[in-house]
Design an enzyme around this catalytic site. Sequence first.
Site, mmCIF file in Angstrom:
data_model
loop_
_atom_site.group_PDB
_atom_site.id
_atom_site.type_symbol
_atom_site.label_atom_id
_atom_site.label_comp_id
_atom_site.label_asym_id
_atom_site.label_seq_id
_atom_site.Cartn_x
_atom_site.Cartn_y
_atom_site.Cartn_z
ATOM 1 N N CYS A 100 -37.777 31.099 -36.723
ATOM 2 C CA CYS A 100 -38.885 31.802 -37.383
ATOM 3 C C CYS A 100 -38.372 33.077 -38.061
ATOM 4 O O CYS A 100 -37.789 33.943 -37.397
ATOM 5 C CB CYS A 100 -39.981 32.158 -36.371
ATOM 6 S SG CYS A 100 -41.382 33.016 -37.124
ATOM 7 N N GLY A 201 -36.947 21.393 -44.958
ATOM 8 C CA GLY A 201 -36.894 22.145 -46.212
ATOM 9 C C GLY A 201 -36.845 21.241 -47.428
ATOM 10 O O GLY A 201 -36.180 20.209 -47.435
#
Length: 464
Positions: A100, A201
Amino acid sequence: MDFWNNTLGGPTKIVAPMVDASELPWRLLSRKYGAELCYTPMLHSAMFVKDAKYRKEALATCEEDKPLIIQFCGNDPKIMLEAALLAEDHCCAIDINLGCPQAIAKRGHYGAYLQDEWDLVSNIVSTLSKSCKVPITCKIRRFESVEKTIEYATLLEKSGCKVLTLHGRTREQKGPLTGLADWLYVKEVKKAVKIPVISNGNIQTMQDITNCMETTNCQGVMTAEGNLYNPYLFESTWPPCWEPALEYLDLVVKYPCPLSYIRGHLFKLFHHLLNLPENAKTRISLGAAKSVEQFFNISKELRDKYIDYHNGVKLWDETNEPGTFNLILPPWLCQSYIRMPPDEHVKLVEEKVKEAQCAEKKRKYLDCEGNMISRKMMKKLRRIQRRPEKEAPSVCKKGLEKCGSCFNPQGGKCNYKLCKKCCKDKCFLENLDCPGHRILVKTRREMAQFYQVERANTNKSVIK
């Protein structure tokens, strides 16, 4: 690999752990349209241990919500182990959030902000791996160099990590600076480790999933933002946004969740519609909605407004990209959110900073004739512009209309559209009142006495 194939079923289409977004109703909707593995939102280990209510809400699941991985964040091995032991009976694996990049993770010292403390990370992973009966997995971000990323992944594997998710962006790539994820890092890590690797991603369409798996040779592909804007992504379809919205709300009725979660999902599903000027009021209504019923009404309102366009009954003219012949998806269809490239964003910010600096240096403004206007007068003109019901005066010199007798600006409340000096003269000579300049009978008497004194003084000087 036994855990990956037998327990998890060898999933290739995976929904990422998302704060305030991957709750039970959304996971069920995603599974219905192709998701093979889901994660819970990131859970704070210390709160999970201390707060029974938080724990109960976080562990909400059902029979259809499998396989499920629960993700924790934290920086204390003992507390994270305690949280994992409380959660292990409700999931197939425990995931440790080491990726994160948000500010809240920096303040709490967890997520990607632990990636420089390899001893602590290794201690956390090994402690959980030795004491939990379910496998431990990790989610990380890449470093600037491929070599360091491989070294970090190898460390996690040795510490007991059974599945590794690698996000192909660095810790600094977030928000407007997100940019593209680099699949080369995933490919090289996959070669270096023996455990299953998930790539994260750049997943916005089904074709991206195919390309990613061919490029990286990874076991599965994880998507977050792509899933939020189109939960049908894994079926390679682009439905009208009201369909997943209404399906999701039906699930919310069955499995309640916080209204903030619902609002966030609907804002993303309706993103392209709500950006249209004609839907500005609907956007405000969605932000102010305080019940599931209101969310239903807003979704149906948008459906009724655009369903004729979707069915071809009405013609939608904006089908081409301006200045090109490229076809674009109509705004009512679920589709990806495309950010501005980071270099363009940086350039835009720099231009705005320069403009602000120039304005700060000048601090002066010009009227239509090129004359300088003071900052005080500029504020007054802006106030006038914000009141369209009042007609703005033509500006010259100081920004006001000219006096009828001279070049001074007239009084704003003068009955005769004169400056104060000319108004006094007019009222004295013609025996008038001007409440705007507070020139009344008493004032005229004082002026008469003043003029008498002035004439007397003038006569004396002439006699001398």
